[in-house]
Design a protein around this motif. Sequence first.
Motif, PDB file in Angstrom:
ATOM      1  N   PHE A 126      -9.430   8.619  -6.914  1.00  0.00           N
ATOM      2  CA  PHE A 126      -8.154   8.295  -7.546  1.00  0.00           C
ATOM      3  C   PHE A 126      -6.969   8.690  -6.669  1.00  0.00           C
ATOM      4  O   PHE A 126      -5.848   8.810  -7.153  1.00  0.00           O
ATOM      5  CB  PHE A 126      -8.071   9.000  -8.900  1.00  0.00           C
ATOM      6  N   GLU A 127      -7.242   8.842  -5.394  1.00  0.00           N
ATOM      7  CA  GLU A 127      -6.205   9.279  -4.456  1.00  0.00           C
ATOM      8  C   GLU A 127      -5.007   8.334  -4.489  1.00  0.00           C
ATOM      9  O   GLU A 127      -5.128   7.110  -4.430  1.00  0.00           O
ATOM     10  CB  GLU A 127      -6.765   9.335  -3.034  1.00  0.00           C
ATOM     11  N   GLY A 128      -3.816   8.925  -4.594  1.00  0.00           N
ATOM     12  CA  GLY A 128      -2.587   8.142  -4.575  1.00  0.00           C
ATOM     13  C   GLY A 128      -2.208   7.514  -5.895  1.00  0.00           C
ATOM     14  O   GLY A 128      -1.159   6.877  -6.006  1.00  0.00           O
ATOM     15  N   ALA A 129      -3.038   7.678  -6.928  1.00  0.00           N
ATOM     16  CA  ALA A 129      -2.742   7.063  -8.228  1.00  0.00           C
ATOM     17  C   ALA A 129      -1.809   7.953  -9.043  1.00  0.00           C
ATOM     18  O   ALA A 129      -1.976   9.174  -9.083  1.00  0.00           O
ATOM     19  CB  ALA A 129      -4.023   6.812  -9.006  1.00  0.00           C
ATOM     20  N   THR A 130      -0.842   7.350  -9.681  1.00  0.00           N
ATOM     21  CA  THR A 130       0.111   8.093 -10.515  1.00  0.00           C
ATOM     22  C   THR A 130       0.181   7.579 -11.946  1.00  0.00           C
ATOM     23  O   THR A 130       0.727   8.266 -12.809  1.00  0.00           O
ATOM     24  CB  THR A 130       1.525   8.018  -9.910  1.00  0.00           C
ATOM     25  N   ARG A 137       0.177  -3.542  -6.295  1.00  0.00           N
ATOM     26  CA  ARG A 137      -0.134  -2.275  -5.639  1.00  0.00           C
ATOM     27  C   ARG A 137      -1.631  -2.028  -5.744  1.00  0.00           C
ATOM     28  O   ARG A 137      -2.341  -2.746  -6.454  1.00  0.00           O
ATOM     29  CB  ARG A 137       0.637  -1.145  -6.301  1.00  0.00           C
ATOM     30  N   ASP A 138      -2.133  -1.032  -5.056  1.00  0.00           N
ATOM     31  CA  ASP A 138      -3.546  -0.716  -5.153  1.00  0.00           C
ATOM     32  C   ASP A 138      -3.925  -0.463  -6.612  1.00  0.00           C
ATOM     33  O   ASP A 138      -3.179   0.179  -7.357  1.00  0.00           O
ATOM     34  CB  ASP A 138      -3.886   0.531  -4.340  1.00  0.00           C
ATOM     35  N   PRO A 195       0.803  -1.227   0.000  1.00  0.00           N
ATOM     36  CA  PRO A 195       0.000   0.000   0.000  1.00  0.00           C
ATOM     37  C   PRO A 195       0.834   1.275   0.000  1.00  0.00           C
ATOM     38  O   PRO A 195       0.290   2.361  -0.216  1.00  0.00           O
ATOM     39  CB  PRO A 195      -0.823  -0.122   1.289  1.00  0.00           C
ATOM     40  N   SER A 196       2.154   1.161   0.232  1.00  0.00           N
ATOM     41  CA  SER A 196       2.993   2.361   0.208  1.00  0.00           C
ATOM     42  C   SER A 196       3.276   2.831  -1.228  1.00  0.00           C
ATOM     43  O   SER A 196       3.698   3.968  -1.440  1.00  0.00           O
ATOM     44  CB  SER A 196       4.313   2.093   0.933  1.00  0.00           C
TER      45      SER A 196
END
Length: 438
Positions: free
Chosen positions: A168-172, A139-140, A73-74
Amino acid sequence: MTAPITASDEVARICQDLLRIDTSNFGDDSGPGERVAAEYVAELLTDVGLDVEVFESRPGRTSVVTRLEGTDPSRPALVLHGHTDVVPAQAGDWSVDPFGGEEIDGLLWGRGAVDMKDMDAMILSVVRQYVREGRKPARDVVVAMFADEEAGGVHGAQWAVRHRPELFEGATEAISEVGGFSVEVGGRRAYLLQTAEKGLAWLRLIADGRAGHGSAVNHDNAVTALAEAVARVGRHSWPYTLTPTVERLLRGVADLTGLPFDAEDPASIDTLVRALGPAAPFVGATVRHTANPTQLAAGYKANVIPGRAEASVDVRLLPGYEDEGMATLRELVGPDVRIEPIHQDVALEVPFSGSLVDAMVDALTAEDPGSVVLPYTLSGGTDNKSLSRLGITGYGFAPLRLPADLDFVSMFHGVDERVPVDALRFGTRVLDRLLATC
């Protein structure tokens, strides 16, 4: 003991079910919308225990989002997205019912079989298998099925990015359509991974003049001014301009075929593009800007000179050269015709490198040893444009191993869309590998 159901087992059924749902998008809210398809998608995801968000930008324009927890999750999350709307189909032009979802000789036929209910089915079947088996991706993964992509995503991905960015938090990074399919080049199977797409500008050209009787002398005729501008735009020969993605693709084709590559020689470029076979029309539209007049409107009676005339133009601009392209267009149109935007969106180009690209290449070549993977630019656009506003880097990767004689590219928005069932099963295996390692 019953064997567990796998993604390969159910991908064709899911694709057929989606094909049988009419989600025609006419661009004016006159179609059926995506609600029925979204409810079907939500049912598939909740059936295996996932929590889903079903939301509408307006009645019937429905999108679905869920999230799979990854083993780490990191790490930044990956968005795996599709769209459930399709362009309209005229049934009389088709060999089969475009919404029948028939399987004929190992191929699924129907509007959306190529764009993009095939990929939707691959995503959904692989996600369901992961959850059923208690596995986690590396990963998520945010899984999204958007409305309205075929009309620019205003009521789908664009709306979600503006009003529900927390989903979409944390998505790159993101993966979606129009890449990962195979073509034959120099006797080798090559997969085209989409790392760029042209910018979009649907524009309205407007000429104002002096209304009057059709029998009079009129030197301020709006129709004449517009027609001249439209002709200049439609007949303009745009110069070849190779972006980094296109140049790398053509160099790869040269390596596979032994043909010479000269970035300054249009004949060399054309020869390499033709070597891509059925994919040549896609690639040929990415070596330069394009501007195609598509609609005309003026007047209400044959003997009345109208005071206004309008045209629509579909302009596609190369990444990094958008301002230059628009400046040329304004020169072509001239001072007597004004330009108004109908819908515009950004061009995208990202490197053919990095851990996600490596994982996509490895997943493909593991399932198809001896194949090669090349980057390419999409002449159209995808919902990756909308996600880019959140800083998310998007790729086109709908992996399909196709027969060399199947003109897959011509079926995008064409008649008799069809996709081999074996290609769908191949795609599920590639996506399964990818999510486990990317």
